[in-house]
Design an enzyme around this catalytic site. Structure first.
Site, PDB file in Angstrom:
ATOM      1  CG  HIS A 197      -2.139  -0.896   0.965  1.00 48.11           C
ATOM      2  ND1 HIS A 197      -3.397  -0.606   1.463  1.00 48.11           N
ATOM      3  CD2 HIS A 197      -2.276  -2.060   0.283  1.00 48.11           C
ATOM      4  CE1 HIS A 197      -4.239  -1.565   1.109  1.00 48.11           C
ATOM      5  NE2 HIS A 197      -3.575  -2.457   0.393  1.00 48.11           N
ATOM      6  CG  HIS A 200      -4.686 -11.602  -2.113  1.00 48.83           C
ATOM      7  ND1 HIS A 200      -5.864 -11.323  -2.780  1.00 48.83           N
ATOM      8  CD2 HIS A 200      -4.191 -10.401  -1.736  1.00 48.83           C
ATOM      9  CE1 HIS A 200      -6.066 -10.025  -2.809  1.00 48.83           C
ATOM     10  NE2 HIS A 200      -5.058  -9.442  -2.187  1.00 48.83           N
TER      11      HIS A 200
END
Length: 748
Positions: A113, A280
């Protein structure tokens, strides 16, 4: 970590900017405070804001402008540092317990992020400055609970101090998390220097978190177009809504948004799929309950000391954590690298359901509960985000991920390269990279230029080359414009572009409208011959690159123009540039550097509705210029006749090609009255007040130096009788700065 992963804490009424129940849960958005105007920007919002050129002022830097981060980093014991970071990842803290006793997923998300804010259109964002520490990023819905990740890192930062920047630490934590899980990364480069206030950046025009209406012009259909330069679909998210566009759980529609937003971060389909699948493989999302979490860090009460999103559910952490409202665990090997994400994605059929917090997600249909609970509770069924299922349902992503299901080694290789690119996209050339883990091989997205492999020219060579240039028949405007076109492609945001590499002679820059291809066809062959003649006769192994000749030629022209104006000056020149090849130049990647306007050359396109003066200041920002430097350059370039296409707009002198302060003298002359042109858009006519005769023409790029109070104050300095010499000196200094913006080797 996800394409948004832990994105949006829920609030009590579960309404978002679009007031859609389907986007439940959503953060309780802070609303703009209504007040009487308090600043000049409130009173006059259309006035160009010159203060953006003075952000990141050294007065706000506790170390001052002489701090040498590279020298401090050289003192770092990188092996001990790495060991400490990995030990931290594997040591759960009572105040914020780690899922499965390991912070890998949290740190991967934090690093992603930080880097994922990068956008190609203006080079802003990215992990290169440690911006995640500051508003608005530290309080974005998408960054919920990353305040805890950064706080976990504080003991490391405290221990190693100035030897490691926050920017490097935030980026490296995710890299270390992957490596300690058993994944082999492609390496890592340090070298990111911290900023000390937020980056100047327009994230969107929406005034509510999770708003989308302004960037899509109010459209919500499948063919909606995301406005430039934005890289995310939604205000406050890194990429896309993990529940699908506008919270509608449609994997195919989500794939469309994913492709667009990741593309705006310079990722192709394979890189995008690799990042989602790899990102993920570790960690989970958090949506334990439908509760109203507390305010974000910037809005939290003082006693919380910079921590936000306080959760009232249960313990507020561990299995009671609420971050995005999504409760997804992708694999049963949560802290170990594996191919389990794809095995689960393709080994199950998926049915739409909702998390305990009410967020749309998918659960494996008729599957057994095989996923271990992160804190020893009952096992769970496999779950996926809407954006995860898009990796299977979209035809293009599906073809890629199905191949990786059977060939996980290909997935690992793709993810290693994509992750390295993600972490380093905004760092510029490898000459800025530090540390022992820098890959030996350069990728084309790094805009590689050859290393210097020859002796450099000396002062006598420089003088001889200048003489040849000035006797070549090329004019001062031609030489100045060519050097400017070469150097002014630089962007201080992502450190791309610039004169090094001489990519002005290559595609796509050779044919950019702003660069006047027809003129380049006249100038470049002459400069190439001067280069070739020198290299064929030079002794002692000396050579000169075309990149150096282009800059040297422009500097020679500036010296001549100053001499013709009565000032003997020497423009500082540092050889050492090299020439890139077409094969090492990614045409598509470089296309985003093309200037749509360039106020320094008075270049603009008919029909451009964006205020030219604002675009001029933006261009100055990208060139890392101050307001005085901007002012001096405009005055000098106009005097030198360096306008695009030879236009006379702003050339307020009867001796073009001579370096003088005539631009300022005539701009501030009250005998001239300015009126919008009746014949040309974006043009003004300067008429003699006594006779009505048109004396000059100008654009907003010129007149802003008389209309804007800050710029006018600077223009007045250069128009003073006692500051003609200062103007020449300041112009030359600013010129050299632009020519050397990408010479990071000179700054080490």
């Amino acid at each position: 970590m996800t394409d948004t992963s832990d994105a949006r804490p829920p609030h009590s009424d579960a309404k978002t900017a679009s007031n859609s129940e389907s986007e439940n849960p959503a953060i309780d958005s802070p609303e703009p405070k209504s007040h009487a105007p308090l600043t000049n920007r409130d009173w006059w919002p259309e006035q160009v804001d010159v203060s953006v050129l003075h952000k990141q002022n050294e007065k706000g830097n506790p170390f001052g402008e002489d701090f040498d981060y590279a020298a401090e980093f050289a003192k770092l014991d990188v092996d001990a540092f790495k060991a400490d970071v990995i030990d931290l990842i594997r040591t759960s803290q009572d105040w914020w317990p780690a899922d499965y006793g390991n912070y890998a997923g949290l740190f991967v998300r934090m690093s992603w992020h930080a880097a994922g804010t990068y956008r190609i259109f203006d080079g802003r964002g990215g992990a290169g400055q440690g911006s995640q520490r500051f508003a608005p990023l530290n309080s974005w819905p998408d960054n919920a609970n990353l305040d805890k990740a950064r706080r976990l890192l504080w003991p490391i930062k405290q221990k190693y101090g100035n030897k490691i920047s926050w920017a490097d630490l935030i980026a490296y934590a995710g890299n270390a998390a992957l490596e300690q899980s058993g994944f082999k990364t492609a390496g890592f480069a340090f070298g990111r220097e911290d900023i000390w206030e937020p980056e100047e950046m327009l994230w969107g025009q929406e005034d509510t978190w999770l708003g989308t209406d302004k960037r899509y012009g109010g459209s919500n259909d499948d063919k909606r177009e995301l406005a430039e330069p934005f890289g995310a679909t939604t205000m406050g998210l890194i990429y896309v809504n993990p529940e699908g566009p506008e919270g509608k759980p449609d994997p195919l529609a989500a794939a469309h948004d994913i492709r667009e937003t990741f593309g705006r971060m310079a990722m192709n389909d394979e890189e995008t799929a690799a990042l989602i699948v790899g990102g993920h493989t570790l960690g989970k999302t958090h949506g334990a309950a439908d509760v109203n979490v507390g305010p974000e860090p910037e809005g939290a009460p003082m006693e919380q000391q910079g921590l936000g999103w306080k959760c009232p559910f249960g313990t507020g952490n561990g299995n009671d954590t609420v971050t995005s409202g999504l409760e997804v665990i992708w694999t049963g090997t949560n802290s170990q690298w594996s191919n389990a994400f794809l095995e689960n994605l393709y080994g199950n059929e998926w049915e739409l359901t909702k998390s305990p917090a009410g967020a749309w997600q998918f659960e494996a249909k008729n599957a057994e509960a095989t996923i271990p609970d992160p804190f020893g509770g009952p096992p769970r069924k496999p779950t996926m985000l809407v954006t995860d299922v898009a990796m299977r349902e979209d035809p293009i992503y599906g073809q890629i991920t199905r191949r990786w299901l059977d060939h996980p080694e290909e997935m690992d290789a793709a993810f290693a390269k994509a992750w390295f690119k993600l972490m380093h996209r905004d760092m510029g050339p490898v000459s800025r990279y530090l540390g022992p883990w820098v890959p030996a091989e350069q990728e084309i997205w790094q805009d590689p230029v050859p290393a210097v492999d020859h002796a450099l020219i000396d002062e006598s060579d420089i003088a001889a080359l200048k003489s040849q240039v000035l006797q070549s028949g090329l004019s001062v405007p031609q030489l100045v414009k060519t050097a400017w076109a070469s150097a002014a492609s630089f962007r201080g945001t992502d450190k791309r572009g610039g004169a090094n590499g001489a990519r002005l002679r290559l595609e796509p820059q050779r044919n950019w409208e702003a660069n006047e291809p027809a003129e380049l066809d006249k100038v470049l062959p002459v400069l190439e011959k001067i280069q070739q003649d020198f290299n064929s006769t030079a002794t002692g192994g000396k050579k000169v690159s075309l990149a150096d000749v282009i800059v040297l030629a422009g500097s020679a022209a500036v010296e001549k123009a100053a001499k013709d104006g009565g000032y003997e000056i020497t423009v500082h020149f540092a050889p050492g540039r090299t020439d890139a090849t077409q094969e090492s130049t990614d045409v598509e990647s470089f296309a985003v550097l093309e200037p749509r306007t360039d106020g320094f050359r008075n270049f603009f396109r008919p029909g451009d509705k964006n205020p030219l003066e604002q675009q001029l200041v933006e261009r100055a920002y990208l060139l890392d210029l101050t307001a005085p430097e901007l002012t001096a350059l405009i005055g000098g370039l106009r005097a030198l006749g360096a306008n695009h296409g030879g236009s006379k707009h702003g050339v307020f002198t009867d001796k073009p090609g001579v370096l003088s302060n005539d631009f300022f003298l005539n701009l501030l002359d009250m005998r001239t009255e300015w009126k919008p042109s009746e014949l040309s858009e974006n043009v003004f006519d300067g008429k003699d007040r006594a006779t009505g005769e048109t004396k000059w023409t100008a654009t907003a790029n010129d007149l802003v130096f008389g209309s804007n109070s800050v710029l006018r104050a600077l223009a007045e300095v250069y128009a003073q009788d006692d500051n003609q010499g200062k103007f020449v000196e300041d112009f030359v200094a600013a010129w050299v700065k632009v020519m050397n913006n990408d010479r990071f080797d000179l700054k080490q």
